[in-house]
Design an enzyme around this catalytic site. Sequence first.
Site, PDB file in Angstrom:
ATOM      1  N   LYS A 188      42.198  35.613  40.898  1.00 55.19           N
ATOM      2  CA  LYS A 188      41.045  35.879  41.768  1.00 55.19           C
ATOM      3  C   LYS A 188      39.828  36.189  40.878  1.00 55.19           C
ATOM      4  O   LYS A 188      39.951  36.164  39.655  1.00 55.19           O
ATOM      5  CB  LYS A 188      41.355  37.050  42.702  1.00 55.19           C
ATOM      6  CG  LYS A 188      42.812  37.161  43.151  1.00 55.19           C
ATOM      7  CD  LYS A 188      43.337  36.007  43.986  1.00 55.19           C
ATOM      8  CE  LYS A 188      44.777  36.279  44.392  1.00 55.19           C
ATOM      9  NZ  LYS A 188      45.425  35.216  45.117  1.00 55.19           N
TER      10      LYS A 188
HETATM   11  C1  LIG Z   1      46.931  35.915  45.678  1.00 56.20           C
HETATM   12  C2  LIG Z   1      47.157  36.040  47.119  1.00 56.20           C
HETATM   13  C3  LIG Z   1      48.001  37.045  47.652  1.00 56.20           C
HETATM   14  C4  LIG Z   1      48.846  37.926  46.795  1.00 56.20           C
HETATM   15  O1  LIG Z   1      48.114  38.773  45.966  1.00 56.20           O
HETATM   16  P1  LIG Z   1      48.874  39.655  44.868  1.00 56.20           P
HETATM   17  O2  LIG Z   1      47.826  40.649  44.461  1.00 56.20           O
HETATM   18  O3  LIG Z   1      49.269  38.745  43.747  1.00 56.20           O
HETATM   19  O4  LIG Z   1      50.043  40.300  45.524  1.00 56.20           O
HETATM   20  C5  LIG Z   1      48.087  37.156  49.028  1.00 56.20           C
HETATM   21  N1  LIG Z   1      47.406  36.325  49.843  1.00 56.20           N
HETATM   22  C6  LIG Z   1      46.606  35.350  49.371  1.00 56.20           C
HETATM   23  C7  LIG Z   1      45.858  34.483  50.333  1.00 56.20           C
HETATM   24  C8  LIG Z   1      46.473  35.169  47.990  1.00 56.20           C
HETATM   25  O5  LIG Z   1      45.698  34.171  47.535  1.00 56.20           O
END
Ligand SMILES: *Cc1c(COP(=O)(O)O)cnc(C)c1O
Length: 383
Positions: A188
């Site tokens: 992200k």
């Molecule tokens: C990356 C992601 C997650 C999970 O996030 P983590 O912090 O790795 O647990 C959940 N939902 C979406 C849409 C994502 O892109």
Amino acid sequence: MSLEQELTRINVMQPWLGEEEVAAVSEVLRSGWVAQGPRVAAFEAAFAQAQQAEHAIAVSNCTTALHLALVVAGVGAGDEVVVPSLSFIATANAPTYVGATPVFADVDEATGNLTPATIATVVTPRTRAVIAVDQGGVPLDMQAIRAFCDPLGITVIEDAACAAGSTAHGRPVGAGAEIAAWSFHPRKLLTTGEGGMVTTSRADWAARARRLREHSMSVSAADRHASVLASPETFDEVGFNFRMTDLQAAVGIVQLGRLPEMVARRRELATAYAFAIAQLSGLRMVADPAWGTTNFQSCWVEVLPEHPLDREEMMMHLAGAGISARRGIMASHRQPAHSHRDHVALPVTERLNDQTLILPLFHQMTGAEHERVVDALESAWRP
Ligand SMILES: *Cc1c(COP(=O)(O)O)cnc(C)c1O
């Protein structure tokens, strides 16, 4: 183009970290307080302010944030939770952690997100909640989704994992949600290595989430540590250890300050991609919806049927130029973990899952790197 340039690999994503993050972590290490403490509290306050959220609760990642959101929203065994199949698998997994059933709905082809119309096709009397995703950073229309769900008593949880820095209806995404979950994974924009956040407009949900993330202890570990004679704690219900550390939060505070610059740079690079792709046939790039702006966390392109290359061939063509594109967003209903579930037809989900790829886009990307990607897209096909 020099041979050396040609051999340098262009990654799809790279976190933007600097000396300020190094200094912030060093300071935490020297302080001797490395677990959840004052930096987590400061990060929560700064994040709530930046996202225009009433309450923010830092947690270990977005998967635990989604889990916690479902618990405080009262979702449990026997309930159905509408989710997009077109999402990272954590979205579909979360309802199963509380004994509920994920029910897959299709998405809009322009945004890759749920809409009131796609949700409506799968709602039943057992539907208790919807997890609506801002997929790849593209803001969903929370006003429209809540206008449909609120009268039916269906809680809408916003999975804003990808969307820090995106806006909807003139405000940061998540500001219009009753509860939202965020990720600080390096894939992200804003990263703490691993990390997550719950934001909510409800004081009662915030207080319960705050207790549940540390075993439902009546006295937080930070408060207990701060007092010489700690008061005895009670454990009112079965909770979790979903805590973030002060090491992570210190990085998060610096990263949050960088977010506007990160978004501006990504949007600048994405605009240049969009301009180049508009001159090419057979490709369609994701764009801002009418009600908001995306942070381009994932800058995806659909390889349309009229293009002589299909998505796999296009990825190979790009790889040949040292460009590491990624397949588009996954479809959970096609994975063994969920393929046994009944679901409605998901034609748009399957099309986007089959035909999209994600272009390299990161803060430090140079003009020359960007040009190499554009050149490779152009050389794939000149009709
Ligand atoms: C990356 C992601 C997650 C999970 O996030 P983590 O912090 O790795 O647990 C959940 N939902 C979406 C849409 C994502 O892109």
